[in-house]
Design a protein around this motif. Structure first.
Motif, mmCIF file in Angstrom:
data_model
loop_
_atom_site.group_PDB
_atom_site.id
_atom_site.type_symbol
_atom_site.label_atom_id
_atom_site.label_comp_id
_atom_site.label_asym_id
_atom_site.label_seq_id
_atom_site.Cartn_x
_atom_site.Cartn_y
_atom_site.Cartn_z
ATOM 1 N N SER A 111 50.411 21.286 40.963
ATOM 2 C CA SER A 111 51.475 21.296 39.955
ATOM 3 C C SER A 111 51.005 22.069 38.722
ATOM 4 N N ALA A 112 51.860 22.934 38.222
ATOM 5 C CA ALA A 112 51.515 23.724 37.031
ATOM 6 C C ALA A 112 51.587 22.849 35.784
ATOM 7 N N GLY A 113 50.668 23.057 34.853
ATOM 8 C CA GLY A 113 50.733 22.344 33.578
ATOM 9 C C GLY A 113 49.985 21.023 33.623
ATOM 10 N N VAL A 114 50.084 20.296 32.517
ATOM 11 C CA VAL A 114 49.333 19.042 32.419
ATOM 12 C C VAL A 114 50.186 17.829 32.810
ATOM 13 N N GLY A 115 51.444 17.810 32.390
ATOM 14 C CA GLY A 115 52.297 16.635 32.625
ATOM 15 C C GLY A 115 52.579 16.459 34.108
ATOM 16 N N ILE A 116 52.488 15.223 34.572
ATOM 17 C CA ILE A 116 52.779 14.984 35.998
ATOM 18 C C ILE A 116 53.848 13.898 36.128
ATOM 19 N N ILE B 103 43.695 24.461 30.738
ATOM 20 C CA ILE B 103 44.086 25.801 30.295
ATOM 21 C C ILE B 103 45.329 25.786 29.384
ATOM 22 N N VAL B 104 46.181 24.763 29.536
ATOM 23 C CA VAL B 104 47.422 24.790 28.740
ATOM 24 C C VAL B 104 47.244 24.288 27.309
ATOM 25 N N SER B 105 46.097 23.647 27.005
ATOM 26 C CA SER B 105 46.038 22.932 25.731
ATOM 27 C C SER B 105 46.032 23.847 24.495
ATOM 28 N N SER C 189 55.748 17.448 23.648
ATOM 29 C CA SER C 189 55.312 16.704 24.838
ATOM 30 C C SER C 189 56.404 16.636 25.892
ATOM 31 N N ARG C 190 57.243 15.632 25.827
ATOM 32 C CA ARG C 190 58.378 15.522 26.730
ATOM 33 C C ARG C 190 59.565 15.010 25.923
ATOM 34 N N GLY C 191 60.750 15.524 26.228
ATOM 35 C CA GLY C 191 61.944 15.101 25.500
ATOM 36 C C GLY C 191 62.120 13.602 25.509
ATOM 37 N N PRO D 237 62.635 26.710 24.345
ATOM 38 C CA PRO D 237 62.908 26.288 25.735
ATOM 39 C C PRO D 237 61.678 25.869 26.557
ATOM 40 N N HIS D 238 60.921 24.893 26.067
ATOM 41 C CA HIS D 238 59.751 24.351 26.785
ATOM 42 C C HIS D 238 58.778 25.491 27.128
ATOM 43 N N ILE D 239 58.233 26.101 26.064
ATOM 44 C CA ILE D 239 57.391 27.286 26.270
ATOM 45 C C ILE D 239 55.970 27.072 25.753
HETATM 46 O O1 LIG Z 1 52.974 19.673 31.063
HETATM 47 C C1 LIG Z 1 52.853 20.868 30.761
HETATM 48 O O2 LIG Z 1 51.782 21.453 30.778
HETATM 49 C C2 LIG Z 1 54.046 21.673 30.380
HETATM 50 O O3 LIG Z 1 54.912 20.952 29.593
HETATM 51 C C3 LIG Z 1 54.754 22.188 31.606
HETATM 52 O O4 LIG Z 1 55.205 21.116 32.344
#
Ligand SMILES: O=C(O)[C@H](O)CO
Length: 327
Positions: free
Chosen positions: A79-84, A105-107, A243-245, A291-293
């Motif tokens: 899964s791409a990104g950190v959130g699962i 890598i996303v931080s 983070s998340r909506g 837009p969640h970027i």
């Molecule tokens: O969790 C994350 O890394 C981003 O929000 C993409 O889902």
């Protein structure tokens, strides 16, 4: 791998708004036989036995029990990104499927995005741009002022990798930093960024000029920021969410912004995404929405893809999976 069949990997789609990037295809197609959801559905009988991994980009494809039942040879989900929060880890584990993500890598990029939103909302960049390009020559009225960042207090909710990187950046902007986290950070980590731990979220909300949400979405953080919490914030405060909506009660937020309970909000995440075009949040002047970027830079997205491929290859070879997420 000449002469040997490449492993079949299911992806949602290729190209377009949510699909695997076209310029990642060269890399991926050397390693995997990519099957889109459309191709899978059109040729389910043959493909269901072939697919051994799923590549989740933009939280797609959605994995439910029916899909798992139909993929008897599925071994790995990358899964791409950190959130699962879009994955049911227990369900996947009950089917013997291992999961990986790309949390490191996303931080940096996501923390940059947090600062970008903080600066854009405090200095009213979007409104300023609209004013500068408007045909109206009423340029920069005297009552049109922003909020100073230097010396202001930033409250960070969720001091994981991303939250901490936000703190590092905020320190360079001479901000005072408060934070709340499940676990208090080590003393040396706190003093490196000058962050002060608030055991109670309420204290952080009451004292901060900016509240930045860098939390993981869990049942405990679901709609953590509701009417009561917004009312605890200063009427001059700005809420930033990277983070998340769903960590915010969005109806309560709309009401708070309409009634000036807080000054403004800057949101990289909402629910749903995108918001329906008639959603009240889209009509408010004191809101910036992106837009969640958070992780959307060329280099980071490329490394995310490489890491996902690496995890799939390791999992299929029966090796320890880099960045495995345990249920
Ligand atoms: O969790 C994350 O890394 C981003 O929000 C993409 O889902």
């Amino acid at each position: 791998m000449e002469g040997q069949e490449l492993p079949y990997v299911l992806v949602d789609s290729i190209g377009g708004r949510l699909g695997v990037y076209e310029d990642h295809l060269g890399f991926l197609k050397k390693r995997f036989h990519l099957i889109t959801m459309k191709e899978y559905l059109e040729n389910k009988t043959f493909l269901s036995k072939k697919i051994r991994a799923i590549y989740i980009w933009y939280h797609k494809p959605v994995i439910n029990e029916e899909l798992l039942q139909n993929l008897p040879n599925l071994k790995v989900v990358a899964s791409a990104g950190v959130g699962i929060d879009h994955l049911d880890l227990k369900l996947l584990s009950s089917y013997g499927v291992k999961v990986s993500n790309t949390p490191f890598i996303v931080s940096t990029d996501t923390a940059d995005m947090g600062m970008a939103l903080l600066l854009a909302s405090s200095r009213r960049l979007v409104e300023g741009h609209e004013m500068a390009v408007s045909p109206d020559t009423e340029y920069f009225p005297a009552d049109w002022l922003g909020v100073e960042v230097s010396g202001a207090t930033l409250g960070i909710l969720g001091m994981g990798k991303i939250g901490y990187k936000v703190a590092e950046r905020a320190k360079a902007f001479e901000m005072k930093i408060l934070y709340h986290n499940r676990n208090q950070r080590k003393k040396e980590e706190e003093s490196a960024v000058g962050a002060v731990y608030c055991k109670k979220i309420d204290d952080l909300l009451q004292q901060s000029d900016f509240v930045l949400l860098a939390l993981t979405l869990t049942p405990q953080t679901h709609k953590l920021i509701g009417k009561r919490e917004l009312e605890l914030m200063k009427p001059t405060a700005i809420l930033i969410n990277i983070s998340r909506g769903l960590v915010v009660d969005q109806d309560a937020l709309v009401e708070a912004l309409q009634n000036k309970v807080i000054k403004a909000a800057a949101l990289d995440v909402t629910y749903p995404e995108p918001l329906p075009r008639d959603h009240p949040l889209l009509k408010l002047k004191n809101v910036i929405i992106t837009p969640h970027i958070g992780s959307a830079t060329k280099k980071t997205r490329w490394i995310m893809m490489e890491e996902m491929a690496e995890s799939i290859e390791a999992g299929l070879a029966g090796l320890p999976i880099p960045r495995e997420v345990l249920p």
